[in-house]
Scaffold this motif. Structure first.
Motif, short mmCIF file in Angstrom:
data_model
loop_
_atom_site.label_atom_id
_atom_site.label_comp_id
_atom_site.label_asym_id
_atom_site.label_seq_id
_atom_site.Cartn_x
_atom_site.Cartn_y
_atom_site.Cartn_z
N PRO C 229 0.82 -1.22 0.00
CA PRO C 229 0.00 0.00 0.00
C PRO C 229 0.86 1.28 0.00
O PRO C 229 0.48 2.27 -0.63
N ILE C 232 1.93 1.87 -3.49
CA ILE C 232 0.84 2.43 -4.31
C ILE C 232 0.79 3.95 -4.13
O ILE C 232 0.71 4.72 -5.09
N VAL C 233 0.86 4.38 -2.86
CA VAL C 233 0.81 5.81 -2.58
C VAL C 233 2.02 6.52 -3.21
O VAL C 233 1.88 7.59 -3.81
N LEU C 236 1.37 6.92 -6.81
CA LEU C 236 0.36 7.97 -7.02
C LEU C 236 0.98 9.35 -6.92
O LEU C 236 0.66 10.26 -7.69
N PHE C 239 2.39 10.60 -9.79
CA PHE C 239 1.37 10.66 -10.84
C PHE C 239 1.45 9.49 -11.81
O PHE C 239 1.00 9.56 -12.94
N TYR C 241 -0.36 6.84 -12.34
CA TYR C 241 -1.63 6.23 -12.01
C TYR C 241 -1.72 4.79 -12.49
O TYR C 241 -2.21 3.90 -11.78
N ALA C 244 0.31 2.52 -10.29
CA ALA C 244 -0.35 2.39 -8.98
C ALA C 244 -1.53 1.45 -9.08
O ALA C 244 -1.72 0.57 -8.24
N THR C 245 -2.32 1.63 -10.14
CA THR C 245 -3.51 0.79 -10.31
C THR C 245 -3.12 -0.67 -10.50
O THR C 245 -3.76 -1.57 -9.93
N ALA C 248 -2.34 -2.08 -7.26
CA ALA C 248 -3.59 -2.19 -6.50
C ALA C 248 -4.37 -3.43 -6.92
O ALA C 248 -4.95 -4.13 -6.08
#
Lengths: 352, 292, 274
Positions: C229, C232-233, C236, C239, C241, C244-245, C248
């Motif tokens: 996690p 992921i942050v 993010l 930027f 994305y 990160a996705t 996730a």
């Protein structure tokens, strides 16, 4: 292996479950502890097993004092009312449990369990889990599990209490046959007198933490020791009156009572079982009562009649044999005379 | 007289009991009690005055408290309405997919809070599916209060529903059917029959949901954008103060959240006592009814 | 029951419709958006994003620390649940309530206080650090705080099961000659297995996604103390994305698999032992 219980008392808080109870169980016999709920019969059984500790008194197996022995060292087989099977173990493992904790060799465990599963006729279900069995099958597994370590005594707490009527009937006959085969000293608790009388060699009747009577089924049925036993056996009509000079009088009913030849009257109660009353169309002297038939229930081996006796203001239960019923042509509303064949009288220091 | 412990097959030897109780108390002590006490000791370490000053003297902390008190009630209200609707549908009716629906309600519990924040960024963020459209209409969801509400609602989504569903199933529909047959309208039925029966379960669900809503960190962290004084909730403020090495400030805000946790536990315990007493009472009434 | 209730009780369409709409808008559509966003990445880029060395180190740490903490919670949970159900002692009610504190205490507060307790000047750190035990800003710190966060799950799943074990099961074992230890290990523990598995899985699933508390105590060093996690942050905030996705999605798949496995296990154990 005989069991001797001497002067055992046990209280739970302020409730006195057993008061100075003494019971003898002969080696190899099958004994029933019979009584209403709260009579202390289960507590007595649990004390014999070692699951409860008596406040005072002693328990002997043969000549050995086991009062303070731990349950696991007593080598008793105990069958619980709700089976208490280990649900995460198969039938085989349940039966094998007592052998495994005793570290029997694998091969002997297998032989012994196989032998018992054949005895209870469940060898085909050795791999099943308890949840897959019927109630009767579970109870047989519980019995086999209790018998596996070759216990010195077998104790059963309401063993058929959770089963339906038909299965009960089958299992109790099976238990009797099984006992005749293996002859292990057995004690079982029941509140069902039919069960006790059908299965047991001797019956111990208990009430309010006391033993009321001990004897063979026949002795108890023919010679109930006191009004409690009489009443507990059921199907009985009760007359209140008094005895004086060797006679018991209750309204128009009069019978001999030689045990009280004195002048001063004492209150007494007379008991007559429903099958010990005759129904007549005409009065036969002083010991018959006039009554009116309120209800007839002709389904069954005997016709059950309910007769209202105005003298006493009570309803009598009378069992009429079928041929007698046909002969008299009884109808509801008929006036009849009821004559006792056998009356048991008790002075009223016994209160039911 | 013999000792009952010796022969009662269910009791453990005294030394075992003492050792296990001591070990359990040790676990609870180190894992839970010491950290809890430490929060308050650190917060009040420099005196009550300093504590008060830390909380009231910082406009950004004040803003964080206000924001949490805005976001949590909205999320709570939304999930309350949903919880009642879901419990009514699931406990009172049978329909295809009912089991699946019940399972789906628990879904947010197995989604990492960070992922919960991320999915809303993917939809409402500048580069998200609706980002350009929102921008064209000058609406802000991410890095603003609506995003915080969405993320908080997502993570607290199951609390009230999963409290009410088993409760209403246990109570059964008999009373409601009786009321309906007597001509009660839907609203009367709910207010006069259902609500009195479920009110304590509802309170239970609400306090648990509220505790999580006020304390949520990961999901709001992702959607907030950390604009000091604007999108920092209390837990985010704790983190920011911690990062700024303002430990007394962080612990002061943390002590408020810890107090909230203690109040939650107290209400929860009281409700559980009450439920247990009610159950015992109901059992007693039933057995008296049998005896009569 | 179904048709009768639908005829008699109001609100079936309204309540079910609202439930479905709310669930769809708030939960299902956003989760689907996550998967569809990941699907817009060509497979090789998706694979590259989820299989960087840094990401793999993060998964290993996340799953490893969660497994260890859930295992510890099983041991602690059995101990505490046993003591709470079987024994009487002073302040038992209070202790029982305190078990739920990790459910009620915001994770940020837990992280903050755990980070201060185990540093060299902290209440517990001053004993542990001289012994060479670094329980702050280390993997040990992550495990510790995850134990805290997941602690109530095992206790609360075990308690009702322990309470429901009938006295006669233990009495039966004793009558059959089992010692107390044999009764506990062969009869009681095996009947707890299903609940233990459930408690373990709940605690594990909670630890997998945990962020708030870990971010305070771990130090968040890539390859060393960075959990998924946190990664992921980090993506993010760069930027990135899509990356990160992608990570996730990996995390979601792991969590959902745990959920499915637990459900299957529960169904199986219900069928066999019920």
């Amino acid at each position: 292996m005989s069991i001797t219980v001497k002067q055992v008392s046990k209280s739970f808080g302020s409730f006195r479950a057993l008061e100075h109870v003494s019971v003898e169980v002969a080696g190899g016999s099958l004994v029933a502890l019979l009584g209403p709920s709260g009579s202390g019969k289960t507590t007595l059984l649990r004390i014999i097993a070692g699951l409860e500790v008596a406040d005072s008194g002693t328990v002997l197996y043969e000549d050995e004092d086991v009062t303070d022995a731990a349950v696991k060292d007593r080598n008793v087989g105990f069958v619980f009312q709700h089976y208490a099977l280990f649900r995460h173990m198969t039938v085989f493992e349940n039966v094998a449990f007592g052998l495994r904790v005793r570290r029997w060799p694998r091969k002997r465990v297998k032989e012994r369990v196989g032998e018992l599963l054949r005895l209870i006729q469940l060898d085909a279900l050795a791999g099943s889990y308890p949840s897959q069995l019927s109630g009767g099958q579970r109870q047989r597994v519980a019995l086999a599990r209790a018998l596996a370590p070759e216990p010195k005594v077998l104790l059963l707490d309401e063993p058929f209490g959770a089963l339906d009527a038909k299965v009960r009937q089958e299992l109790r006959q099976w238990l009797r046959r099984l006992h005749d085969e293996i002859h292990v000293t057995s004690v079982f608790v029941t509140h069902d007198q039919e069960e006790a009388f059908e299965v047991a060699d001797r019956v111990v009747i208990m009430n309010h933490g006391h033993v009321e009577q001990t004897g063979t089924p026949r002795e108890i049925f023919e010679r109930p020791a006191n009004p409690f036993v009489m009443d507990f056996l059921g199907n009985v009509n009760v007359f209140h009156g008094h005895v004086v000079r060797g006679r018991m009088k209750a309204g128009s009913l009069e019978v001999d009572y030689p045990a009280h030849p004195h002048d001063e009257p004492r209150p007494a109660t007379a008991f007559v079982r429903s099958h010990e009353l005759d129904i007549l169309r005409t009065p036969n002297g002083r010991s018959s009562l006039e009554g009116k038939i309120m209800h007839l229930s002709p389904a069954g081996p005997v016709v059950k009649a309910r007769v209202f006796a105005a003298d006493f203001g009570i309803v009598l239960n009378v069992d009429v044999p079928r041929d007698r019923y046909a002969e008299l042509g009884l109808e509801v509303g008929d006036t009849v005379y009821v004559a006792p064949r056998d009356v048991r009288v008790y002075l009223q220091d016994y209160i039911i | 007289m013999s000792t009952p412990e010796k022969t009662n097959p269910r009791s453990d030897p005294r030394w075992v009991r003492v050792a296990l109780i001591a070990a359990a108390l040790g676990v609870i002590g180190v894992l839970i009690v010491i950290p809890l006490v430490d929060v308050f000791v650190e917060a009040f370490g420099r005196g009550l005055g300093a504590y008060w000053q830390t909380l009231t003297g910082d406009a950004d902390t004040q803003a964080a408290i206000r924001l949490t008190l805005t976001v949590a009630p909205i999320a709570l209200a939304l999930n309350l309405i949903f919880g009642i609707a879901a419990a009514w549908a699931i406990s009172r009716f049978r329909f295809p997919g009912r089991t699946l629906l019940t399972a789906l309600i628990d879904l947010p519990f197995s989604v990492s809070p960070v992922v919960a924040g991320l999915i809303f960024v993917l939809i409402f963020g500048l580069q998200g599916y609706l980002g350009p459209w929102l921008r064209a209409h000058d609406w802000r969801i991410i890095f603003a209060t609506p995003g915080l509400v969405l993320a908080t609602t997502f993570v607290t989504f199951p609390f009230i529903a999963r409290e009410l569903i088993p409760l209403m199933e246990a109570i059964g529909a008999d009373e409601e059917i009786a009321a309906a047959s007597l001509g009660a309208s839907g609203w009367q039925l709910f207010r006069r029959v259902t609500l009195p029966n479920i009110k304590w379960g509802l309170v239970y669900g609400i306090i648990l949901c509220n505790a999580r809503a006020m304390g949520e960190f990961g999901a709001v962290y992702v959607v907030s954008g950390h604009i000091t004084g604007r999108t920092d909730t209390m837990p985010l403020r704790v983190e920011k103060l911690f990062q700024e090495y303002n430990t007394p400030g962080a612990f002061a805000v943390a002590s408020l959240l810890a107090s909230l946790a203690l109040v939650t536990l107290a209400v929860k315990t009281a409700l559980e006592w009450k439920t247990r007493r009610d159950l015992a009472e109901a059992a007693r009434l039933r057995s008296e009814g049998d005896a009569a | 029951m179904n048709d009768v209730n639908r005829r008699v009780l109001p609100g079936f369409r309204l309540s079910l419709g609202y439930t479905l709409a709310y669930l769809g808008v708030l939960v299902l559509v956003p989760l689907a958006a996550c998967f569809s966003k990941a699907a817009t990445l060509p497979f090789d880029r998706f694979w590259a994003a989820v299989s960087t060395e840094r990401a793999i180190a993060a998964y290993e740490l996340t799953v490893g620390a969660s497994l260890v903490s859930a295992a510890i919670n099983v041991v602690l949970g059995v101990l505490v649940a046993w003591v709470l159900v079987r024994y009487e002692f002073p302040l038992k009610r209070l202790v029982d309530s305190l078990v739920d504190l990790p459910f009620a205490l915001p994770t940020a507060v837990a992280g903050l206080v755990y980070s201060s307790l185990y540093v060299e000047s902290g209440w517990l750190g001053r004993f542990l650090v001289p012994l060479g035990i670094q329980a702050a800003y280390s993997r040990l710190a992550i495990v510790l705080v995850l134990v805290f966060v997941g602690f109530p799950f095992v206790v609360r799943t075990l308690e009702p099961v322990l309470e429901r074990i009938d006295a006669d099961i233990e009495e039966a074992a004793a009558c059959l000659g089992a010692t107390r230890l044999q009764t506990v290990t062969r009869v009681i523990f095996p009947s707890l297995y299903p609940a233990l598995v459930t408690g373990f899985a709940l605690s594990f699933a909670r630890a997998l996604g945990e962020y708030g508390s870990v971010v305070f105590v771990s130090g968040n060093m890539p390859f060393k103390t960075e959990i998924a996690p946190v990664l992921i942050v980090a993506r993010l905030e760069e930027f990135a994305y899509a990356e990160a996705t992608a990570i996730a999605v990996v995390l979601l798949v792991i969590s959902f698999s745990v959920l499915v496995v637990v459900n299957l296990l529960e169904r199986w154990s219900k069928r066999v032992y019920a």
